[in-house]
Design a protein around this motif. Sequence first.
Motif, PDB file in Angstrom:
ATOM      1  N   ARG A 123      -8.694 -11.011  -4.534  1.00  0.00           N
ATOM      2  CA  ARG A 123      -9.056  -9.607  -4.750  1.00  0.00           C
ATOM      3  C   ARG A 123      -8.399  -9.132  -6.029  1.00  0.00           C
ATOM      4  N   TYR A 128       1.480  -2.762   0.534  1.00  0.00           N
ATOM      5  CA  TYR A 128       2.222  -1.824  -0.307  1.00  0.00           C
ATOM      6  C   TYR A 128       3.091  -2.617  -1.270  1.00  0.00           C
ATOM      7  N   VAL A 131      -7.570  -5.795  -8.003  1.00  0.00           N
ATOM      8  CA  VAL A 131      -7.454  -4.357  -7.747  1.00  0.00           C
ATOM      9  C   VAL A 131      -6.997  -3.689  -9.042  1.00  0.00           C
ATOM     10  N   ILE A 159      -5.691  -2.190  -0.731  1.00  0.00           N
ATOM     11  CA  ILE A 159      -6.494  -2.420   0.468  1.00  0.00           C
ATOM     12  C   ILE A 159      -7.089  -3.824   0.368  1.00  0.00           C
ATOM     13  N   TYR A 164      -1.957  -7.443   8.119  1.00  0.00           N
ATOM     14  CA  TYR A 164      -2.256  -6.030   7.868  1.00  0.00           C
ATOM     15  C   TYR A 164      -3.564  -5.900   7.101  1.00  0.00           C
ATOM     16  N   TYR A 165      -4.104  -4.685   7.049  1.00  0.00           N
ATOM     17  CA  TYR A 165      -5.302  -4.466   6.245  1.00  0.00           C
ATOM     18  C   TYR A 165      -4.942  -4.069   4.819  1.00  0.00           C
ATOM     19  N   ASN A 166      -3.669  -3.714   4.591  1.00  0.00           N
ATOM     20  CA  ASN A 166      -3.248  -3.248   3.282  1.00  0.00           C
ATOM     21  C   ASN A 166      -1.972  -3.969   2.849  1.00  0.00           C
ATOM     22  N   GLU A 185      -0.607   1.344  -2.873  1.00  0.00           N
ATOM     23  CA  GLU A 185      -1.232   0.707  -1.723  1.00  0.00           C
ATOM     24  C   GLU A 185      -2.464  -0.068  -2.190  1.00  0.00           C
ATOM     25  N   ASP A 190     -11.484  -4.275   4.912  1.00  0.00           N
ATOM     26  CA  ASP A 190     -12.213  -3.062   5.244  1.00  0.00           C
ATOM     27  C   ASP A 190     -11.604  -2.456   6.504  1.00  0.00           C
ATOM     28  N   LYS A 191     -11.248  -1.177   6.457  1.00  0.00           N
ATOM     29  CA  LYS A 191     -10.583  -0.516   7.587  1.00  0.00           C
ATOM     30  C   LYS A 191     -11.461  -0.452   8.826  1.00  0.00           C
TER      31      LYS A 191
END
Length: 159
Positions: free
Chosen positions: A115, A74, A117, A95, A70-72, A93, A98-99
């Motif tokens: 990453r 949860y 966040v 990320i 997935y790109y994200n 969420e 990059d979408k």
Amino acid sequence: MIKHLLLICCTAVAIALYSCSGGTLIDQSQDMSEGVWHVDSLASFDYVIEDTTLKYDISYLVRYAVDYPYYNLYVTYYLEDSVGNILNSQQQELILFDKTTGQPLGTGLGDLYDREVKIFEDYTFDQTMKYHFKVKHYMRMQELPGILSFGLKVTENED
């Protein structure tokens, strides 16, 4: 003599730099077994707040593979006091890619990326005590592949 002087100078600089990093309460990650985060596995972190007049920044630390599906991501967190009462809980969420381009976000080399966040900025705690911060993934898969470790970083905000 010059070597000894150089060694003393390097040691002094290292001690000075180390003493400046006193604002980090926790910077810890938990590895996921075989790179799979099971839905019933909680990433759990404990830290102590000693000064309620300060503001804190709280960040997640995610290590993931580029083949993460997935790109994200949860997650649901649970902030508990020292006796287990839930003080705060929320779904969030994160990320990871990059979408538009599909490029992984964060820093990495090869097929592994890290990453950080930031989830809270200037967060204040009401009481001086030990806190428990628990996180679980809230994705549709029971076994979520590609998440290698999940961590928490809590630092004093110096603004």
